[in-house]
Design an enzyme around this catalytic site. Sequence first.
Site, PDB file in Angstrom:
ATOM      1  N   TYR A   1     -19.184   2.500  24.465  1.00 10.52           N
ATOM      2  CA  TYR A   1     -18.618   2.953  25.798  1.00 10.52           C
ATOM      3  C   TYR A   1     -19.605   4.001  26.231  1.00 10.52           C
ATOM      4  O   TYR A   1     -19.779   4.006  27.349  1.00 10.52           O
ATOM      5  CB  TYR A   1     -17.035   3.463  25.439  1.00 10.52           C
ATOM      6  CG  TYR A   1     -16.551   4.080  26.708  1.00 10.52           C
ATOM      7  CD1 TYR A   1     -15.963   2.991  27.599  1.00 10.52           C
ATOM      8  CD2 TYR A   1     -16.505   5.319  26.723  1.00 10.52           C
ATOM      9  CE1 TYR A   1     -15.296   3.598  28.551  1.00 10.52           C
ATOM     10  CE2 TYR A   1     -15.683   5.955  27.775  1.00 10.52           C
ATOM     11  CZ  TYR A   1     -15.061   5.115  28.732  1.00 10.52           C
ATOM     12  OH  TYR A   1     -14.396   5.473  29.767  1.00 10.52           O
TER      13      TYR A   1
ATOM     14  N   LYS B   1     -21.284   4.269  29.923  1.00 14.37           N
ATOM     15  CA  LYS B   1     -20.877   5.236  31.058  1.00 14.37           C
ATOM     16  C   LYS B   1     -22.346   6.060  31.239  1.00 14.37           C
ATOM     17  O   LYS B   1     -22.406   6.572  32.227  1.00 14.37           O
ATOM     18  CB  LYS B   1     -19.741   6.087  30.436  1.00 14.37           C
ATOM     19  CG  LYS B   1     -18.472   5.295  30.432  1.00 14.37           C
ATOM     20  CD  LYS B   1     -18.080   4.628  32.002  1.00 14.37           C
ATOM     21  CE  LYS B   1     -16.825   4.085  31.883  1.00 14.37           C
ATOM     22  NZ  LYS B   1     -16.488   3.406  33.023  1.00 14.37           N
TER      23      LYS B   1
END
Length: 282
Positions: A159, A163
């Site tokens: 994740y 990002k």
Amino acid sequence: MSAQVSKVGQAGRGKVVAITGGARGIGYETAKELLARGYRVAIGDIDEVRLKEAALELGIDTYARLDVTDSESFGAFLDLVESEVGDLDVLVNNAGIMPTGHVHEEEDAVTRRQVEINLLGVIFGTKQALNRMLPRGRGHIINTASLAGELPMPGLATYCGTKHAVVGFTEAARQEYRKAGIQFSSVRPTFTNTELVSGTAGVKGFRNAEPEEIARATADLIEKPKPFVRVTKVAGGMVTAMKFVPRRVAEGLATVLGGENVFLDDVDQEARKGYLERIRQS
């Protein structure tokens, strides 16, 4: 048909905004906030059942099933928006998923899904929007990143990677198109009280944001564009400060605050079960 505006305000002045992942969470609240400010809003989401419910609740007529990992699906969604609502002024690339756990235990399919939704979805949406905005010489693309895109967090390695990539992609695109009349911004929330953080307790000493806060920050970006905004101010200030302290100090502080385990050993897997099943099926 055209999107219905729940309250006509001066801020929106009828601008057309398309939001991905608009059926729930931050996307839903962003649509609600923008409608209240007088924008004309369309939403897309892969969950058709919840999408229809959300559109009814918000009073939105223009909505469509959207798979952000499929460029053709994205193109069809934006075509629908422009045919029913009007020329696209703003695209909010909001759709994203956040599984937790150790890297070596993460299923390859889950890894791939994060990259496809969190990163490729942003890139595909940006390209589709640019093809519509560039001939008009105006437009604004807002990509939902995360403070996890600036500060690493154990248990969220993939994740965080996606990002980080969204932050870099958005800034590079902003510089590339800054003379073409196209605005680029990234919204960088702290962990926010949506399904994404179900079963987690948060970092000690820092409250989670509410989706309404992210919605307001996104709306404010449309009205006063700037390269990025961090939400909350306290969490954003901490992330900024951590860049200027020695690595050993930063990592030691993370340990004290419980950051090493909040998305690993301290996760209530039963509480996250429904969310994980849903994103695997999407």
